[in-house]
Design a protein around this motif. Structure first.
Motif, PDB file in Angstrom:
ATOM      1  N   TYR A  55       5.251  11.075 -12.999  1.00  0.00           N
ATOM      2  CA  TYR A  55       5.264   9.750 -12.374  1.00  0.00           C
ATOM      3  C   TYR A  55       5.015   8.685 -13.444  1.00  0.00           C
ATOM      4  O   TYR A  55       4.336   8.934 -14.451  1.00  0.00           O
ATOM      5  CB  TYR A  55       4.170   9.625 -11.315  1.00  0.00           C
ATOM      6  N   ASP A  58       2.315   2.859 -11.531  1.00  0.00           N
ATOM      7  CA  ASP A  58       2.856   1.637 -10.945  1.00  0.00           C
ATOM      8  C   ASP A  58       1.771   0.940 -10.124  1.00  0.00           C
ATOM      9  O   ASP A  58       1.215   1.541  -9.204  1.00  0.00           O
ATOM     10  CB  ASP A  58       4.039   1.991 -10.051  1.00  0.00           C
ATOM     11  N   SER A  60       1.963  -1.083  -7.824  1.00  0.00           N
ATOM     12  CA  SER A  60       2.299  -1.251  -6.407  1.00  0.00           C
ATOM     13  C   SER A  60       1.994  -0.006  -5.575  1.00  0.00           C
ATOM     14  O   SER A  60       1.978  -0.066  -4.345  1.00  0.00           O
ATOM     15  CB  SER A  60       3.780  -1.598  -6.261  1.00  0.00           C
ATOM     16  N   GLN A  61       1.775   1.121  -6.253  1.00  0.00           N
ATOM     17  CA  GLN A  61       1.491   2.362  -5.535  1.00  0.00           C
ATOM     18  C   GLN A  61      -0.005   2.472  -5.236  1.00  0.00           C
ATOM     19  O   GLN A  61      -0.827   2.395  -6.140  1.00  0.00           O
ATOM     20  CB  GLN A  61       1.942   3.571  -6.353  1.00  0.00           C
ATOM     21  N   LYS A  62      -0.335   2.679  -3.981  1.00  0.00           N
ATOM     22  CA  LYS A  62      -1.735   2.808  -3.579  1.00  0.00           C
ATOM     23  C   LYS A  62      -2.242   4.227  -3.748  1.00  0.00           C
ATOM     24  O   LYS A  62      -3.428   4.465  -3.982  1.00  0.00           O
ATOM     25  CB  LYS A  62      -1.903   2.373  -2.117  1.00  0.00           C
ATOM     26  N   SER A  63      -1.347   5.205  -3.608  1.00  0.00           N
ATOM     27  CA  SER A  63      -1.708   6.608  -3.784  1.00  0.00           C
ATOM     28  C   SER A  63      -0.446   7.389  -4.125  1.00  0.00           C
ATOM     29  O   SER A  63       0.674   6.882  -3.988  1.00  0.00           O
ATOM     30  CB  SER A  63      -2.352   7.173  -2.513  1.00  0.00           C
ATOM     31  N   LEU A  64      -0.633   8.635  -4.552  1.00  0.00           N
ATOM     32  CA  LEU A  64       0.483   9.477  -4.955  1.00  0.00           C
ATOM     33  C   LEU A  64       0.375  10.839  -4.292  1.00  0.00           C
ATOM     34  O   LEU A  64      -0.721  11.401  -4.184  1.00  0.00           O
ATOM     35  CB  LEU A  64       0.499   9.666  -6.482  1.00  0.00           C
ATOM     36  N   HIS A  87      -6.536   4.718  -6.848  1.00  0.00           N
ATOM     37  CA  HIS A  87      -5.808   5.912  -6.427  1.00  0.00           C
ATOM     38  C   HIS A  87      -6.781   6.974  -5.914  1.00  0.00           C
ATOM     39  O   HIS A  87      -6.581   7.549  -4.834  1.00  0.00           O
ATOM     40  CB  HIS A  87      -5.013   6.493  -7.597  1.00  0.00           C
TER      41      HIS A  87
END
Length: 600
Positions: A55, A58, A60-64, A87
């Motif tokens: 990955y 980013d 803008s990503q709150k979690s993965l 995260h």
């Protein structure tokens, strides 16, 4: 000095770190490492060592989503660490058993640990250092890939990355032996040398005097702020123009451009292994097409050989050997032709000849008033603000300051033309000593009331004593270079390269004292390698082979023009010169790095 050994050691270190957690794992990469990791270990290497998904970090990503093991490969920056903490906090409820490991490159910082602790995730993670320091970009280029070093150190006074620079040199000495002769040009260079002595396992005097395993004879540590003129000058060598127009990241260039006429756009690795590029990279751009034309004719002759094949054996040999190489070289040639055409079209749009003429006048110290008029005319026309600002900076540096009346006039017209939001950026350039003003003394004004501003620059004195600007009578051959100044069409020799040349050509620096004292920040030397001595019969006793091996380390970045000049010096004098730097910069990236407003 085999620089590729560094790459292998970095791959081994990364493999060991990935294998420390058995099983499948996710790998989250800081965006600044995307191309850099490709040079060290590509996606296949990561997959072979247990990485399931890769990955890009980013905001803008709150979690993965992903596996139960996750690695973060990041710089130790506060915003980045806060993002990782977010995260982990967001995933605690749904993935309570997930393992997190943060790999901080090149080393972990205490402030990052404190942030993780304050966010309540310190107990849920493990932290490791990854000693990714100098990355091998080519046979003679090493880079820390730290473009923020210039702003952080010279503008903000942040000395964090000096430790990384010093550590990288200590690491090189551990691999190739202690370097006996060290020359520090500038304040930051001297601070780095002091750190090297602190980080070394044993005193330099002891290790150098033993003379064991010495592969590098000379080390130059050079501050960018001793010469701000060079990065502001317009490049004319092919590789430097590619970097200026397209941008080269980690030795990779993306030739995909809608305006380019190349039929084979895409990414291209620019190294010495690219035969065509190796032959033209350091050439003056005006003579690049001559080589490309000759190469195209040569490839056509090879291609025409197919018509003379008389047996199946000859045909098999042609297909298995010549044809494969021919197609590859034709593709590379087409890419370089497209790049050359785009460079020419870009330069023709921007009044390149006029800007170059003004630049040369500024370097020579002639027609200053006409140069100021040209800059004002560009401001009235609202020419690209970055291009005009570079000329104003060059005016200030080459004149050792701008007369107060002209300085205030240019500042006002620049801000009126391009916006007052650039005022903080103007102040940053003034803080760095790039934009300076002075007021001529008035005859009838008392000395105590005289408003004078001390000039910072020593360009005129250095230029005169070192002959940085060749005289008109001195013909500089641009086709077959006979002087380092060819990298700027014979108008200017990069100061750092000239100093390297002068110091290496002398057994003692005593004769250079009057010049070296003009260098901002001063010069410090630690010379322990004895020069070649004379035997009784008058014959010289050869010095150590290491005496011909030189490492030039730039703090704050260097340009491809300087690299080309040092390569010319190495060819002329028989040296093996390796260039190390915190980053490779262009005139635009140099100015942008201290800007508060980025170009649109």
């Amino acid at each position: 000095m085999d620089v590729h050994l560094l790459k292998q050691l970095q791959r081994d270190q990364l493999a060991h770190m990935l294998e420390s957690e058995p099983g499948k794992k996710d790998f989250v990469i800081d965006p600044c490492f995307t191309k850099l990791l490709d040079r060290i270990a590509g996606a296949t290497f990561l997959k072979d060592h247990g990485v399931d998904k890769i990955y890009k970090l980013d905001p803008s990503q709150k979690s993965l989503a992903g596996t139960d093991i996750r690695f973060y490969f990041v710089r130790p920056a506060i915003p980045t660490i806060k993002l990782i903490a977010n995260h982990i906090n967001a995933e605690k409820s749904s993935h309570g058993l997930r393992k997190y490991k943060i790999i901080m490159v090149p080393r972990k910082l205490h402030v990052c640990e404190k942030i993780l602790e304050s966010e309540g995730v310190y107990g849920s993670i493990s932290i490791e250092d990854f000693n990714l320091e100098l990355v091998t970009l080519d046979n003679d280029i090493l880079s820390l890939e730290l473009p923020d070093f210039l702003r952080n150190f010279y503008l903000d006074g942040d000395q964090t990355w000096l430790h990384t620079v010093a550590s990288s040199i200590v690491h090189l000495e551990n691999l190739y032996g202690n370097i006996p002769n060290v020359y520090c040009l500038g304040k930051g260079a001297q601070m780095t040398f002091d750190l090297i002595n602190l980080l070394s396992d044993k005193p330099r005097e002891e290790s150098v005097e033993k003379g064991d395993n010495q592969n590098i004879g000379h080390l130059f540590i050079i501050d960018r702020d001793i010469d701000f003129v060079t990065p502001l000058c317009a490049p004319v060598t092919y590789e430097a123009l590619l970097d200026e127009i397209y941008g080269i990241e980690c030795g990779i260039i993306d030739l995909t451009n809608p305006d380019s006429t190349s039929n084979t756009p895409g990414k291209l690795l620019l190294t010495a292994e690219n035969e065509i590029f190796q032959m033209i990279r350091n050439r003056h751009f005006s003579y690049v097409f001559a080589y490309i034309s000759d190469k195209a004719k040569e490839l056509k002759l090879v291609h025409d050989k197919k018509d003379d094949l008389k047996s199946v054996k000859d045909m098999r040999h042609f297909v298995s050997n010549d044809l494969r190489s021919l197609k590859q070289q034709q593709k590379l040639l087409a890419q370089h032709i497209g790049a050359c055409e785009y460079i020419m079209s870009t330069k023709s749009k921007g009044s390149f000849e006029e800007f170059t003429h003004v630049e040369h006048c500024l370097l020579q110290g002639s027609d200053t008033k006409e140069c100021i008029n040209f800059i004002e005319e560009c401001l009235y026309k609202q020419t690209n603000w970055l291009t005009v600002l570079r000329l104003i900076c060059l005016l200030s540096l080459t004149e050792d300051g701008i007369q107060s009346k002209d300085y205030k006039s240019l500042r006002t017209k620049f801000l009126h033309s391009h916006g007052f939001d650039l005022m903080p950026s103007w102040f940053n350039l003034k803080k760095l000593g790039i934009l300076t003003e002075y007021e001529l003394p008035q005859v009838n004004k008392p000395l105590g009331k005289m408003a004078s501003i001390t000039r910072r620059g020593q360009f005129k004195s250095l230029s005169k004593r070192l002959n940085l600007v060749p005289k008109v009578s001195e013909n500089v051959d641009l086709r077959t270079p006979n002087d380092m100044s060819y990298v700027f069409s014979g108008a200017y020799t990069p100061l750092a390269c000239k100093l390297v040349d002068l110091i290496l050509s002398r057994e003692s620096l005593i004769s250079l004292d009057d010049v070296l004292k003009l260098i901002p920040g001063g010069v410090k030397c630690d010379m322990r390698l004895k020069p070649a001595s004379k035997a009784r019969g008058g014959h010289s006793i050869p010095s150590s082979p290491a005496a011909k091996v030189v490492l030039v380390y730039f703090l704050g970045g260097c340009t491809f023009s300087e690299i080309a000049a040092l390569r010319y010096l190495a060819r002329r004098e028989g040296y093996k010169i390796t260039i190390a730097t915190t980053a490779i910069i262009t005139g635009n990236s140099f100015v942008e790095s201290v800007m508060e407003r980025k170009p649109i």
